[in-house]
Design an enzyme around this catalytic site. Structure first.
Site, PDB file in Angstrom:
ATOM      1  N   GLU A 252      49.575  46.806  26.131  1.00 35.18           N
ATOM      2  CA  GLU A 252      51.013  46.584  26.352  1.00 35.18           C
ATOM      3  C   GLU A 252      51.127  45.753  27.623  1.00 35.18           C
ATOM      4  OE1 GLU A 252      53.237  47.549  24.232  1.00 35.18           O
ATOM      5  OE2 GLU A 252      52.743  49.498  23.380  1.00 35.18           O
ATOM      6  N   CYS A 286      58.768  45.372  31.925  1.00 33.99           N
ATOM      7  CA  CYS A 286      58.023  44.406  31.103  1.00 33.99           C
ATOM      8  C   CYS A 286      58.967  43.668  30.182  1.00 33.99           C
ATOM      9  CB  CYS A 286      56.938  45.124  30.317  1.00 33.99           C
ATOM     10  SG  CYS A 286      57.584  46.514  29.381  1.00 33.99           S
ATOM     11  N   GLU A 464      52.934  51.183  20.579  1.00 35.63           N
ATOM     12  CA  GLU A 464      53.230  52.533  21.021  1.00 35.63           C
ATOM     13  C   GLU A 464      54.678  52.821  20.620  1.00 35.63           C
ATOM     14  OE1 GLU A 464      50.396  53.948  24.448  1.00 35.63           O
ATOM     15  OE2 GLU A 464      51.899  52.598  25.255  1.00 35.63           O
TER      16      GLU A 464
HETATM   17  P1  NAD Z   1      48.119  45.426  36.773  1.00 35.31           P
HETATM   18  O1  NAD Z   1      47.494  44.809  35.569  1.00 35.31           O
HETATM   19  O2  NAD Z   1      47.811  44.849  38.095  1.00 35.31           O
HETATM   20  O3  NAD Z   1      47.739  46.972  36.874  1.00 35.31           O
HETATM   21  C1  NAD Z   1      47.939  47.861  35.811  1.00 35.31           C
HETATM   22  C2  NAD Z   1      46.955  49.005  35.928  1.00 35.31           C
HETATM   23  O4  NAD Z   1      45.637  48.483  35.812  1.00 35.31           O
HETATM   24  C3  NAD Z   1      47.008  49.762  37.255  1.00 35.31           C
HETATM   25  O5  NAD Z   1      46.807  51.142  37.015  1.00 35.31           O
HETATM   26  C4  NAD Z   1      45.802  49.199  38.010  1.00 35.31           C
HETATM   27  O6  NAD Z   1      45.271  50.109  38.936  1.00 35.31           O
HETATM   28  C5  NAD Z   1      44.825  48.964  36.876  1.00 35.31           C
HETATM   29  N1  NAD Z   1      43.786  47.964  37.135  1.00 35.31           N
HETATM   30  C6  NAD Z   1      43.866  46.876  37.949  1.00 35.31           C
HETATM   31  N2  NAD Z   1      42.688  46.201  37.929  1.00 35.31           N
HETATM   32  C7  NAD Z   1      41.862  46.867  37.090  1.00 35.31           C
HETATM   33  C8  NAD Z   1      40.533  46.657  36.635  1.00 35.31           C
HETATM   34  N3  NAD Z   1      39.803  45.637  37.067  1.00 35.31           N
HETATM   35  N4  NAD Z   1      40.012  47.528  35.754  1.00 35.31           N
HETATM   36  C9  NAD Z   1      40.749  48.583  35.301  1.00 35.31           C
HETATM   37  N5  NAD Z   1      42.005  48.837  35.705  1.00 35.31           N
HETATM   38  C10 NAD Z   1      42.568  47.982  36.580  1.00 35.31           C
HETATM   39  O7  NAD Z   1      49.670  45.431  36.465  1.00 35.31           O
HETATM   40  P2  NAD Z   1      50.836  45.920  37.436  1.00 35.31           P
HETATM   41  O8  NAD Z   1      51.093  44.842  38.414  1.00 35.31           O
HETATM   42  O9  NAD Z   1      50.533  47.284  37.911  1.00 35.31           O
HETATM   43  O10 NAD Z   1      52.058  46.050  36.413  1.00 35.31           O
HETATM   44  C11 NAD Z   1      52.904  45.025  36.105  1.00 35.31           C
HETATM   45  C12 NAD Z   1      52.583  44.470  34.730  1.00 35.31           C
HETATM   46  O11 NAD Z   1      52.661  45.502  33.734  1.00 35.31           O
HETATM   47  C13 NAD Z   1      53.575  43.433  34.294  1.00 35.31           C
HETATM   48  O12 NAD Z   1      52.866  42.365  33.734  1.00 35.31           O
HETATM   49  C14 NAD Z   1      54.405  44.161  33.235  1.00 35.31           C
HETATM   50  O13 NAD Z   1      55.031  43.314  32.315  1.00 35.31           O
HETATM   51  C15 NAD Z   1      53.386  45.024  32.603  1.00 35.31           C
HETATM   52  N6  NAD Z   1      54.017  46.139  31.861  1.00 35.31           N
HETATM   53  C16 NAD Z   1      53.983  46.120  30.486  1.00 35.31           C
HETATM   54  C17 NAD Z   1      54.602  47.140  29.757  1.00 35.31           C
HETATM   55  C18 NAD Z   1      54.573  47.145  28.251  1.00 35.31           C
HETATM   56  O14 NAD Z   1      54.778  48.203  27.660  1.00 35.31           O
HETATM   57  N7  NAD Z   1      54.329  46.004  27.594  1.00 35.31           N
HETATM   58  C19 NAD Z   1      55.240  48.173  30.432  1.00 35.31           C
HETATM   59  C20 NAD Z   1      55.254  48.168  31.823  1.00 35.31           C
HETATM   60  C21 NAD Z   1      54.628  47.132  32.530  1.00 35.31           C
END
Ligand code: NAD
Length: 483
Positions: A252, A286, A464
């Site tokens: 997602e 998102c 989901e």
């Molecule tokens: P992010 O990708 O930086 O982090 C998301 C999660 O991934 C966090 O828990 C982070 O700790 C973890 N993570 C980071 N690097 C990792 C790695 N190398 N290996 C494993 N895990 C790792 O995203 P963010 O900045 O926290 O969130 C914002 C993004 O989430 C936006 O792009 C938003 O659109 C998206 N989002 C999507 C939905 C959806 O349902 N489509 C919902 C909410 C947010």
């Protein structure tokens, strides 16, 4: 608050029904003030391993429970979440900075996920296949085993609840890594789930940083299914980790969702949705309506009304329940400001900066004014990439064909809305727009427990929410018996 009290407020991993204290920690920062709320355990591969081992052990018994038993537990969890409504809303608001009213709504939706999947699982069946009179063929839906969940910081409690409710309902057990910035409501949820009667190990939480605990969870050989909510960039890393071990994953990811407004739309009826889809959760959704595609003949009227509404919005600390709280961190505010630095100041109809009116403790918060950027070049970064702030990019079109081309003109395909009174226009646009959810004359950023949710294109894959999620968290076993 003194340093000793802060040290006491350590948020730690929760494994097999117990807290795992960490020797290494990092600060949990309140985005409304910049002050430290407490410390978070910086777990690594060792804690992840303990959590996965615990979940595997619990799953051996859990997969043998009946749907009625799982249903009873999930409904009890829904009630328990509502029983801790004030506490969970407060934790969520403090960690994320979101206005308290929105945090309460998130708690209610989290409870809804447990109730919805608790009720749905009792009516979730396989099929019989009529191969012939001397053959009995049927399908069963079986759990994968242990599901891993890595989620973003914008809706911590909702994101983890929608995944874990489905995982537990279908006979899986789960290990979650909440976002670095927002671990507290997830750890509290794990305690509540245990108190409601879940066996130790059914739901484990590992706190820590993405590149450490997150990476260790994604790579752990004991995980059978991976759910990820976050950026497209990290999602790609998760997909590679899943591919290495040939396990399924639900991604997602991000969005650049468009509200498409035709000249026959009821603009005054649309306005609250157009505003909320950008301002809710400070635009850090998102499915935020971060692009406004408006017919050229009504561009001035619509932008004028949005500017008027944005300038009325109250701003303040999440726990004081304004209409707009801070962004999740100072880093996120810098990122948003970076997009504004790339546009001409004449395009900025309102906002474009941090507010200068906040003082006292709020002066240290990560606030950004609601912002309208007009006459945006469709090829520019602000039209193409997620800003993840209270910023809307306005583009105009002349006809349906151009509207569809603009709506589809990014790498993303998460959500879109079409505003028109014309049924023909509505149906043609629904067919033409590439997105996982399309609304007509309404906009549902965030909510919708019953509505399957997920992306087209680089917004991800898998679904989901809704009944489709039950298929996502189970695998089909086909049985053929010759009689
Ligand atoms: P992010 O990708 O930086 O982090 C998301 C999660 O991934 C966090 O828990 C982070 O700790 C973890 N993570 C980071 N690097 C990792 C790695 N190398 N290996 C494993 N895990 C790792 O995203 P963010 O900045 O926290 O969130 C914002 C993004 O989430 C936006 O792009 C938003 O659109 C998206 N989002 C999507 C939905 C959806 O349902 N489509 C919902 C909410 C947010």
């Amino acid at each position: 608050m003194g340093a000793d009290q802060q040290t006491l407020k350590q948020t730690t991993s929760y494994v097999h029904g117990r807290h795992l204290p960490s020797t290494q920690t990092y600060d949990n920062v309140d985005p409304s003030t910049g002050a430290v709320l407490g410390q978070v355990g910086r777990s690594g591969a060792d804690e992840v391993d303990q959590a996965v081992t615990s979940a595997r052990q619990a799953q051996r018994e859990w997969r043998r429970t009946t749907p009625a038993q799982r249903s009873a537990l999930l409904v009890a969890i829904a009630d328990a979440v509502l029983g801790h409504r004030d506490e969970l809303a407060r934790l969520e608001s403090e960690d994320t900075g979101k206005p308290l009213t929105q945090a309460y709504a998130d708690v209610d939706v989290a409870a809804r996920y447990f109730r919805f999947y608790g009720q749905a699982i009792e009516s979730y069946y396989g099929r019989t296949i009529p191969l012939g009179p001397d053959t009995h063929a049927y399908t069963k839906r079986e759990p994968y085993g242990v599901t891993g969940h890595i989620v973003a910081w914008n809706y911590p409690l909702q994101l983890i609840s929608r995944a874990v409710a489905t995982s537990l309902a279908t006979g899986n057990t789960a290990v979650a890594k909440p976002a670095d910035e927002t671990p507290r409501s997830t750890v509290r949820l794990a305690e509540i789930i245990t108190e409601a009667g879940a066996p130790a190990g059914a739901f484990n939480v590992v706190t820590g940083l993405g590149a450490e605990a997150g990476q260790a969870l994604a790579a752990h050989p004991g995980i059978d299914h991976l759910g990820f909510v976050g950026s497209t960039q990290t999602g790609s890393l998760i997909a590679h980790a899943a591919a290495d071990r040939v396990i399924p994953t639900v991604l997602e990811l991000g969005g650049k969702s468009a509200n498409v407004v035709f000249p026959d739309a009821d603009i005054d009826a649309a306005l609250p949705s157009l505003v909320r889809s950008v301002v809710q959760n400070a635009g850090q959704t998102c499915s935020a309506g971060s692009r406004l595609l408006v017919h050229a003949s009504i561009r001035e009227e619509v932008t004028h009304k949005i500017v008027g509404a944005f300038e009325q919005i109250t701003i303040g600390a999440g726990v004081d329940d304004p209409q707009l709280g801070p962004l999740v961190s100072a880093k996120q505010r810098e990122r948003v400001a970076g997009f504004l630095a790339e546009v001409d100041s004449s395009q900025v109809l309102t906002g474009g900066t941090a507010p200068d009116s906040l003082d006292g403790p709020l002066a240290g918060g990560s606030y950004f004014l609601p912002t309208v950027v007009d006459r945006v070049d469709p090829a520019s970064r602000i039209a193409q990439e997620e800003v993840f702030g209270p910023v809307v990019a306005v583009l105009s079109f002349e006809d349906e064909e151009e509207a569809a081309a603009l709506a589809n003109g990014t790498d993303y395909g998460l959500v879109s809305a079409v505003w028109t009174q014309n049924l023909g226009t509505a149906h043609r646009m629904v067919d033409a727009i590439e997105a996982g959810q399309i609304f007509v004359n309404t906009y549902g950023a965030g909510g919708g427990v019953e509505l399957p949710f997920g992306g087209f294109k680089k917004s991800g894959y898998g679904r989901e929410k809704g009944l489709e999620a039950l298929d996502e968290y189970t695998q089909t076993k086909t049985v053929v018996m010759k009689l």
